[in-house]
Write a protein that holds these residues in place. Structure first.
Motif: not given
Length: 300
Positions: A189-194, A245-251
């Protein structure tokens, strides 16, 4: 290698195959602007698959090695696997990917994989049905999107990246649930700033949930730690779960811009080249290409 005026090498080409979409996400294609009266591009102005493949081949010869198919919603383009096959046949096109809302993905995943597609990125802003209905502007629930993700994974397109735009007061209360759902799977999952994408989406800075806030919210319930970038120019900052248990990303395109390392260019549906996703003016490639014979190795 091809580069822009700032000397940044262009390695990734985003190819928009349609300006139409079956969603009306308020932050991207708000219904009050893209309604029934909105004039989408006529067919004659849209690049054909052969034209897209021709331009892609030239860009690959100049150093681009990643081709990403986008829209609008690319799965609305009829016979899309035919284009994927043409792109897959280009020597040096090492990574052919697709960004989709996945509403039509379940029935198209296998043909796309068979045609040569390597990876898929899915836009999914929330697992909460009511929140998701609000954010896609069409009242669609999450079931078909999740079915599409499962089908794509079964077809061999995993791991899948899940992109979620985070907007304060809209879906920020659901991001931990989204992270937890895909934790322990292959998917990221990659969370993106609005952000303001230049389409009169009513963007306001006070509706941005910063990358630091996103990381803090997830870390409070699902402990994470920084991970090294995969390559220079990677837009998402990686965070891995401390339990492995995995990773995330943040844009963080608003609070931590990454323009200096950007390696992306965009080819619009009507054949204009943009070296920034926020640019309003592009270079017309369609016109010169349609005037040039197919035997030439030049687009103008």
């Amino acid at each position: 290698m091809i580069s822009d005026l700032f000397g940044r090498p262009l390695r990734d080409l985003r190819i928009s195959v349609t300006d139409r979409c079956n969603f009306r996400c308020p932050y991207c294609m708000p219904a009050e602007i893209f309604g029934e009266a909105y004039q989408f591009l006529p067919k004659a102005e849209i690049l054909t698959f052969e034209e897209i493949a021709r331009l892609s081949r030239l860009f690959v010869e100049l150093g681009v090695n990643k081709l990403r198919i986008t829209g609008g919603e690319p799965l609305l383009r009829v016979d899309l696997p035919d284009l994927v096959q043409q792109l897959a046949e280009i020597p040096g096109a090492d990574d052919i990917t697709l960004t989709t809302n996945a509403y039509l993905l379940a029935q198209q995943a296998q043909p796309l994989k068979d045609a040569g597609l390597h990876r898929i990125t899915v836009s999914l802003d929330s697992l909460d049905d009511e929140v998701f209905k609000q954010m896609n502007g069409r009242g669609f629930g999450t079931r078909r999107v999740l079915d599409g993700i499962r089908r794509a994974a079964d077809c061999g397109l995993a791991p899948i990246k899940i992109n979620a735009v985070v907007q304060k007061g809209v879906n920020d209360h659901t991001i931990v649930e989204l992270a937890r759902h895909f934790k322990g799977t292959e998917h990221i999952v990659r969370f993106i700033e609005y952000m303001d994408v230049g389409n009169r989406n009513g963007w306001k800075l006070d509706e941005v949930v910063s990358a630091a806030e996103i990381v803090a919210m997830i870390d409070a319930e699902l402990p994470i730690e920084p991970a090294e970038a995969n390559y220079v120019g990677e837009v998402a900052r990686r965070w891995r779960y401390r339990d492995g248990e995995g990773e995330i990303g943040v844009i963080a395109s608003v609070t931590q811009p990454f323009c200096v390392d950007c390696t992306r260019a965009r080819l619009s549906t009507d054949g204009r080249l943009y070296t920034c996703l926020f640019a309003s003016d592009g270079v017309d490639l369609r016109g010169p290409m349609r005037m040039a014979p197919m035997t030439t190795n030049c687009v103008g």
